[in-house]
Design a protein around this motif. Structure first.
Motif, PDB file in Angstrom:
ATOM      1  N   GLY A 182      43.797  82.853   4.370  1.00  0.00           N
ATOM      2  CA  GLY A 182      44.875  82.201   3.648  1.00  0.00           C
ATOM      3  C   GLY A 182      46.162  82.016   4.438  1.00  0.00           C
ATOM      4  N   LEU A 183      46.190  82.476   5.672  1.00  0.00           N
ATOM      5  CA  LEU A 183      47.384  82.332   6.518  1.00  0.00           C
ATOM      6  C   LEU A 183      47.153  81.241   7.553  1.00  0.00           C
ATOM      7  N   LYS A 184      48.165  80.415   7.760  1.00  0.00           N
ATOM      8  CA  LYS A 184      48.073  79.327   8.723  1.00  0.00           C
ATOM      9  C   LYS A 184      48.570  79.808  10.084  1.00  0.00           C
ATOM     10  N   TYR A 185      47.805  79.528  11.122  1.00  0.00           N
ATOM     11  CA  TYR A 185      48.149  79.892  12.494  1.00  0.00           C
ATOM     12  C   TYR A 185      48.363  78.627  13.312  1.00  0.00           C
ATOM     13  N   SER A 186      49.200  78.719  14.331  1.00  0.00           N
ATOM     14  CA  SER A 186      49.530  77.566  15.166  1.00  0.00           C
ATOM     15  C   SER A 186      48.308  76.999  15.863  1.00  0.00           C
ATOM     16  N   CYS A 187      47.489  77.899  16.417  1.00  0.00           N
ATOM     17  CA  CYS A 187      46.332  77.429  17.173  1.00  0.00           C
ATOM     18  C   CYS A 187      45.422  78.596  17.526  1.00  0.00           C
ATOM     19  N   ILE A 188      44.263  78.256  18.056  1.00  0.00           N
ATOM     20  CA  ILE A 188      43.377  79.233  18.684  1.00  0.00           C
ATOM     21  C   ILE A 188      43.770  79.262  20.148  1.00  0.00           C
ATOM     22  N   ARG A 244      31.862  88.827  23.088  1.00  0.00           N
ATOM     23  CA  ARG A 244      31.628  90.247  23.373  1.00  0.00           C
ATOM     24  C   ARG A 244      30.175  90.582  23.073  1.00  0.00           C
ATOM     25  N   PRO A 245      29.540  91.369  23.937  1.00  0.00           N
ATOM     26  CA  PRO A 245      28.159  91.771  23.669  1.00  0.00           C
ATOM     27  C   PRO A 245      28.108  92.775  22.517  1.00  0.00           C
ATOM     28  N   THR A 246      27.046  92.701  21.743  1.00  0.00           N
ATOM     29  CA  THR A 246      26.829  93.670  20.672  1.00  0.00           C
ATOM     30  C   THR A 246      25.776  94.672  21.128  1.00  0.00           C
ATOM     31  N   GLU A 247      25.685  95.764  20.420  1.00  0.00           N
ATOM     32  CA  GLU A 247      24.740  96.817  20.791  1.00  0.00           C
ATOM     33  C   GLU A 247      23.292  96.368  20.669  1.00  0.00           C
ATOM     34  N   ASP A 248      23.037  95.375  19.816  1.00  0.00           N
ATOM     35  CA  ASP A 248      21.659  94.909  19.629  1.00  0.00           C
ATOM     36  C   ASP A 248      21.279  93.776  20.588  1.00  0.00           C
ATOM     37  N   GLY A 249      22.125  93.532  21.600  1.00  0.00           N
ATOM     38  CA  GLY A 249      21.821  92.518  22.597  1.00  0.00           C
ATOM     39  C   GLY A 249      22.322  91.128  22.261  1.00  0.00           C
ATOM     40  N   GLY A 250      23.035  90.992  21.157  1.00  0.00           N
ATOM     41  CA  GLY A 250      23.575  89.691  20.764  1.00  0.00           C
ATOM     42  C   GLY A 250      24.977  89.487  21.313  1.00  0.00           C
ATOM     43  N   ILE A 251      25.621  88.465  20.816  1.00  0.00           N
ATOM     44  CA  ILE A 251      26.988  88.158  21.210  1.00  0.00           C
ATOM     45  C   ILE A 251      27.823  87.950  19.958  1.00  0.00           C
ATOM     46  N   ARG A 252      28.995  88.604  19.919  1.00  0.00           N
ATOM     47  CA  ARG A 252      29.946  88.415  18.821  1.00  0.00           C
ATOM     48  C   ARG A 252      31.043  87.481  19.323  1.00  0.00           C
ATOM     49  N   VAL A 253      31.296  86.407  18.577  1.00  0.00           N
ATOM     50  CA  VAL A 253      32.293  85.424  18.983  1.00  0.00           C
ATOM     51  C   VAL A 253      33.519  85.566  18.088  1.00  0.00           C
ATOM     52  N   THR A 254      34.672  85.802  18.718  1.00  0.00           N
ATOM     53  CA  THR A 254      35.919  85.931  17.977  1.00  0.00           C
ATOM     54  C   THR A 254      36.949  84.957  18.545  1.00  0.00           C
ATOM     55  N   ALA A 255      37.952  84.678  17.743  1.00  0.00           N
ATOM     56  CA  ALA A 255      39.018  83.774  18.160  1.00  0.00           C
ATOM     57  C   ALA A 255      40.343  84.528  18.149  1.00  0.00           C
ATOM     58  N   GLU A 256      41.165  84.251  19.139  1.00  0.00           N
ATOM     59  CA  GLU A 256      42.516  84.785  19.196  1.00  0.00           C
ATOM     60  C   GLU A 256      43.427  83.734  18.587  1.00  0.00           C
ATOM     61  N   LEU A 257      44.051  84.068  17.456  1.00  0.00           N
ATOM     62  CA  LEU A 257      44.876  83.124  16.702  1.00  0.00           C
ATOM     63  C   LEU A 257      46.344  83.427  16.943  1.00  0.00           C
ATOM     64  N   THR A 258      47.093  82.428  17.380  1.00  0.00           N
ATOM     65  CA  THR A 258      48.521  82.596  17.636  1.00  0.00           C
ATOM     66  C   THR A 258      49.307  82.304  16.364  1.00  0.00           C
ATOM     67  N   ASP A 259      50.230  83.212  16.008  1.00  0.00           N
ATOM     68  CA  ASP A 259      51.035  82.990  14.801  1.00  0.00           C
ATOM     69  C   ASP A 259      52.035  81.854  15.025  1.00  0.00           C
TER      70      ASP A 259
END
Length: 64
Positions: free
Chosen positions: A20-26, A32-47
């Motif tokens: 519900g919060l608006k951010y300027s951009c990604i 990041r690797p996960t323990e089960d051999g997968g990949i977790r994708v995250t975004a860094e959001l700038t306020d």
């Protein structure tokens, strides 16, 4: 968002919404690797002020 949409939003410096919060951009996409051999994708959001960032799962981020 999926990974391609997040990449396009980052390159286009488009505003996004998370919890519900608006951010300027990604400002970064983080893989990041996960323990089960997968990949977790995250975004860094700038306020809006550019003073802080929030790390969020890409799937929880939406275009503004």
């Amino acid at each position: 968002m999926n990974n391609a949409e997040a990449r396009d939003a980052m390159l286009g410096k488009s505003p996004v919404v998370h919890n519900g919060l608006k951010y300027s951009c990604i400002s970064a996409i983080i893989y990041r690797p996960t323990e089960d051999g997968g990949i977790r994708v995250t975004a860094e959001l700038t306020d809006k002020c550019g003073h802080s960032v929030t790390i969020a799962s890409v799937k929880d981020v939406n275009p503004a």
